[in-house]
Design a protein around this motif. Structure first.
Motif, PDB file in Angstrom:
ATOM      1  N   GLY A  68       5.537   5.132   2.571  1.00 16.82           N
ATOM      2  CA  GLY A  68       5.240   6.543   2.381  1.00 16.82           C
ATOM      3  C   GLY A  68       4.153   7.034   3.314  1.00 16.82           C
ATOM      4  N   GLU A  69       3.290   7.909   2.807  1.00 13.24           N
ATOM      5  CA  GLU A  69       2.248   8.496   3.655  1.00 13.24           C
ATOM      6  C   GLU A  69       1.261   7.446   4.143  1.00 13.24           C
ATOM      7  OE1 GLU A  69      -0.625  12.462   3.770  1.00 13.24           O
ATOM      8  OE2 GLU A  69       0.190  11.771   1.845  1.00 13.24           O
ATOM      9  N   ALA A  70       1.037   6.388   3.392  1.00  9.90           N
ATOM     10  CA  ALA A  70       0.140   5.320   3.837  1.00  9.90           C
ATOM     11  C   ALA A  70       0.616   4.706   5.144  1.00  9.90           C
ATOM     12  CB  ALA A  70       0.020   4.244   2.762  1.00  9.90           C
ATOM     13  N   ALA A  71       1.930   4.716   5.370  1.00 13.26           N
ATOM     14  CA  ALA A  71       2.506   4.185   6.607  1.00 13.26           C
ATOM     15  C   ALA A  71       2.563   5.238   7.707  1.00 13.26           C
ATOM     16  CB  ALA A  71       3.910   3.654   6.328  1.00 13.26           C
ATOM     17  N   GLY A  72       2.164   6.467   7.390  1.00 19.12           N
ATOM     18  CA  GLY A  72       2.264   7.558   8.351  1.00 19.12           C
ATOM     19  C   GLY A  72       3.596   8.269   8.316  1.00 19.12           C
ATOM     20  N   PHE A  73       4.417   7.980   7.316  1.00 14.78           N
ATOM     21  CA  PHE A  73       5.765   8.555   7.248  1.00 14.78           C
ATOM     22  C   PHE A  73       5.715   9.964   6.640  1.00 14.78           C
ATOM     23  CE2 PHE A  73       7.577   3.994   6.981  1.00 14.78           C
ATOM     24  CZ  PHE A  73       7.604   3.914   8.370  1.00 14.78           C
ATOM     25  N   VAL A  74       5.263  10.908   7.458  1.00 12.45           N
ATOM     26  CA  VAL A  74       5.186  12.313   7.086  1.00 12.45           C
ATOM     27  C   VAL A  74       5.729  13.122   8.254  1.00 12.45           C
ATOM     28  CG1 VAL A  74       3.648  14.219   6.449  1.00 12.45           C
ATOM     29  CG2 VAL A  74       3.131  11.897   5.687  1.00 12.45           C
ATOM     30  N   SER A  75       6.492  14.159   7.973  1.00  9.50           N
ATOM     31  CA  SER A  75       7.011  15.000   9.047  1.00  9.50           C
ATOM     32  C   SER A  75       5.861  15.713   9.744  1.00  9.50           C
ATOM     33  CB  SER A  75       7.984  16.036   8.489  1.00  9.50           C
ATOM     34  OG  SER A  75       8.284  17.013   9.480  1.00  9.50           O
ATOM     35  N   PRO A  76       5.695  15.538  11.060  1.00  6.93           N
ATOM     36  CA  PRO A  76       4.614  16.227  11.762  1.00  6.93           C
ATOM     37  C   PRO A  76       4.851  17.722  11.899  1.00  6.93           C
ATOM     38  CG  PRO A  76       5.987  15.028  13.309  1.00  6.93           C
ATOM     39  CD  PRO A  76       6.472  14.656  11.940  1.00  6.93           C
ATOM     40  N   SER A  77       6.089  18.167  11.698  1.00 14.55           N
ATOM     41  CA  SER A  77       6.380  19.597  11.823  1.00 14.55           C
ATOM     42  C   SER A  77       6.202  20.340  10.510  1.00 14.55           C
ATOM     43  CB  SER A  77       7.804  19.802  12.359  1.00 14.55           C
ATOM     44  OG  SER A  77       8.761  19.177  11.521  1.00 14.55           O
ATOM     45  N   SER A  78       6.710  19.777   9.404  1.00 10.50           N
ATOM     46  CA  SER A  78       6.673  20.482   8.118  1.00 10.50           C
ATOM     47  C   SER A  78       5.684  19.876   7.118  1.00 10.50           C
ATOM     48  CB  SER A  78       8.061  20.488   7.484  1.00 10.50           C
ATOM     49  OG  SER A  78       8.440  19.165   7.118  1.00 10.50           O
ATOM     50  N   LEU A  79       5.164  18.692   7.392  1.00 14.42           N
ATOM     51  CA  LEU A  79       4.299  17.919   6.494  1.00 14.42           C
ATOM     52  C   LEU A  79       5.051  17.393   5.274  1.00 14.42           C
ATOM     53  CD1 LEU A  79       1.020  20.092   6.489  1.00 14.42           C
ATOM     54  CD2 LEU A  79       1.719  18.309   8.096  1.00 14.42           C
ATOM     55  N   GLU A  80       6.374  17.526   5.257  1.00  7.80           N
ATOM     56  CA  GLU A  80       7.186  17.014   4.145  1.00  7.80           C
ATOM     57  C   GLU A  80       7.149  15.492   4.164  1.00  7.80           C
ATOM     58  OE1 GLU A  80      10.286  15.407   1.840  1.00  7.80           O
ATOM     59  OE2 GLU A  80      10.464  15.384   4.028  1.00  7.80           O
ATOM     60  N   GLY A  81       6.874  14.897   3.005  1.00  9.32           N
ATOM     61  CA  GLY A  81       6.772  13.445   2.979  1.00  9.32           C
ATOM     62  C   GLY A  81       7.520  12.781   1.842  1.00  9.32           C
TER      63      GLY A  81
ATOM     64  N   GLY B 149       0.842  -1.193   0.000  1.00 10.81           N
ATOM     65  CA  GLY B 149       0.000   0.000   0.000  1.00 10.81           C
ATOM     66  C   GLY B 149       0.877   1.242   0.000  1.00 10.81           C
ATOM     67  N   ALA B 150       1.004   1.860  -1.162  1.00 11.38           N
ATOM     68  CA  ALA B 150       1.720   3.134  -1.283  1.00 11.38           C
ATOM     69  C   ALA B 150       0.732   4.166  -1.810  1.00 11.38           C
ATOM     70  CB  ALA B 150       2.918   2.981  -2.218  1.00 11.38           C
ATOM     71  N   ASP B 151      -0.492   4.048  -1.335  1.00 13.26           N
ATOM     72  CA  ASP B 151      -1.623   4.797  -1.887  1.00 13.26           C
ATOM     73  C   ASP B 151      -2.047   5.978  -1.019  1.00 13.26           C
ATOM     74  OD1 ASP B 151      -2.247   2.703  -0.150  1.00 13.26           O
ATOM     75  OD2 ASP B 151      -4.199   2.295  -1.020  1.00 13.26           O
ATOM     76  N   GLY B 152      -1.094   6.575  -0.313  1.00 16.56           N
ATOM     77  CA  GLY B 152      -1.315   7.864   0.302  1.00 16.56           C
ATOM     78  C   GLY B 152      -2.169   7.884   1.549  1.00 16.56           C
ATOM     79  N   ALA B 153      -2.632   9.104   1.877  1.00 18.38           N
ATOM     80  CA  ALA B 153      -3.322   9.335   3.145  1.00 18.38           C
ATOM     81  C   ALA B 153      -4.602   8.522   3.285  1.00 18.38           C
ATOM     82  CB  ALA B 153      -3.625  10.822   3.291  1.00 18.38           C
ATOM     83  N   GLY B 154      -5.347   8.398   2.209  1.00 21.20           N
ATOM     84  CA  GLY B 154      -6.599   7.650   2.262  1.00 21.20           C
ATOM     85  C   GLY B 154      -6.433   6.192   1.907  1.00 21.20           C
ATOM     86  N   SER B 155      -5.271   5.638   2.157  1.00 23.10           N
ATOM     87  CA  SER B 155      -4.888   4.292   1.726  1.00 23.10           C
ATOM     88  C   SER B 155      -5.986   3.243   1.899  1.00 23.10           C
ATOM     89  CB  SER B 155      -3.640   3.850   2.496  1.00 23.10           C
ATOM     90  OG  SER B 155      -3.339   2.493   2.228  1.00 23.10           O
TER      91      SER B 155
END
Length: 363
Positions: free
Chosen positions: A272-285, A153-159
């Protein structure tokens, strides 16, 4: 009858899925299913800035960006605006201004020909079978089915994959809204806006090839009203919006703790974002997507248990993102942010050319 079996089925070809597909061993039979199309199709709200961490992630694989991915202008400072305190500061930043859709297409172009890529598709269902997994997706109005031993699943926030197999993993969510306008601002700039009255996250603006983009991340309830109120505030400060050319919106994740990262189990992997791997400070993913995709490919290419290998490979990434949680109070607590900005620490002065004054002989 379903087609297959494949060794690996990848859902989503953003930076995470495209990196995994590019690095998987040629001995593996791989199918990648993606919603985007070459002509544009699906796009997500994104300022389209490549942060230093993402640049470093590309450099680790000796990848260089083609000039077609970059856009004008390249801006070397961020104008940080705190609407609550009324403070504005400029900070130097080494971002690359790019076209996000072209960037994703470039990553897609690096995938070997041996990987079957299905574009312009919508994944409808994923389920476990006796021999692995079954994926049902729609392409050009027709439903198709494939089977695979492993599911990514590399299908983003709404995975869909995360929702189907890890419903217990709850990650803090926002709605990202972004609008494009003809650029009528006198000087191109990049800004970061803090406005606790409308969001406990942040908003952004960037000039890009004759367009001015404004977007932000908002709590879901009343998100559009929050967005419009913020535009009104910024217009009073001199932002030139005009009539929007287009409006984009999507779900956005912002992890609030280590337990909100999930790499997967039992033959299912998240990247990626599906795993929650996003910076909580900058939202950079993008950087985390590239790194998690590469770690996943390494795990699947190995001879051991890929689930354990992938989890181990992501430990440093988890730790890095957790440390960014410690940075959040200095950015998002209004009192601490005011102290930091008022101190001028690491801020740079921006000198504007003075308007020419008429001489006595020029009256």
């Amino acid at each position: 009858m379903p087609e297959g079996p494949y060794d690996v089925a990848i859902i989503g070809l953003g930076p995470a899925g495209a990196t995994a597909a590019r690095l998987l061993d040629s001995r593996l039979r791989v199918i990648a299913i993606d919603q985007k199309q070459a002509a544009g199709g699906f796009q997500k709200p994104c300022g389209g800035l490549l942060a230093p961490d993402a640049q470093k992630a590309l450099a680790r694989f000796d990848l260089t960006l083609p000039k077609e991915v970059l856009v004008d202008p390249q801006i070397f400072a961020v104008r940080t605006i705190d609407l609550k305190s009324g403070l504005t500061r400029h900070y130097q930043r080494m971002y690359l201004n790019l076209d996000r859709h072209r960037f994703d297409r470039w990553l897609r172009s690096l995938i070997p020909a041996g990987v079957r890529v299905e574009e312009g598709c919508v994944c409808r269902r994923v389920e476990r079978t006796s021999g692995g997994f079954c994926v049902l997706y729609e392409k050009e109005g027709a439903l198709r089915e494939v089977t695979a031993r492993y599911l990514v699943g590399a299908d983003g926030a709404g995975s869909l994959v995360r929702r189907a197999f890890f419903p217990e993993v709850s990650i803090r969510r926002y709605v990202a809204i972004q609008q494009w306008f003809p650029d009528e601002n006198p000087n191109p700039f990049y800004s970061c806006v803090f406005d606790p009255e409308n969001t406990d996250c942040y908003s952004w603006s960037i000039c890009k090839d004759g367009s001015f983009i404004f977007g932000g991340a908002y709590p879901a309830r009343g998100c559009r009203a929050r967005f419009e109120r913020q535009k009104e505030k910024l217009a009073a400060l001199g932002f030139q919006f005009g009539e929007p050319v287009k409006t984009e919106a999507c779900l956005l994740l912002r992890p609030a703790g280590r337990r909100q990262f999930c790499t997967g189990r039992d033959g299912v992997f998240l990247a990626g974002e599906a795993a929650g791997f996003v910076s909580p400070s900058s939202l950079e993913g993008i950087s985390s997507a590239i790194l998690s995709g590469s770690r996943l490919a390494r795990a699947l290419n190995g001879d051991g248990d890929p689930v354990r290998a992938y989890a181990r490979g992501c430990r440093a990434l988890r730790r890095k993102l957790w440390l960014k949680l410690l940075k959040c109070p200095f950015l998002y607590d209004p009192g601490l942010r005011r102290l930091v900005m008022k101190s001028g620490l690491e801020a740079i002065g921006v000198e504007r050319p003075e308007q020419a004054r008429p001489t006595a002989g020029g009256r």
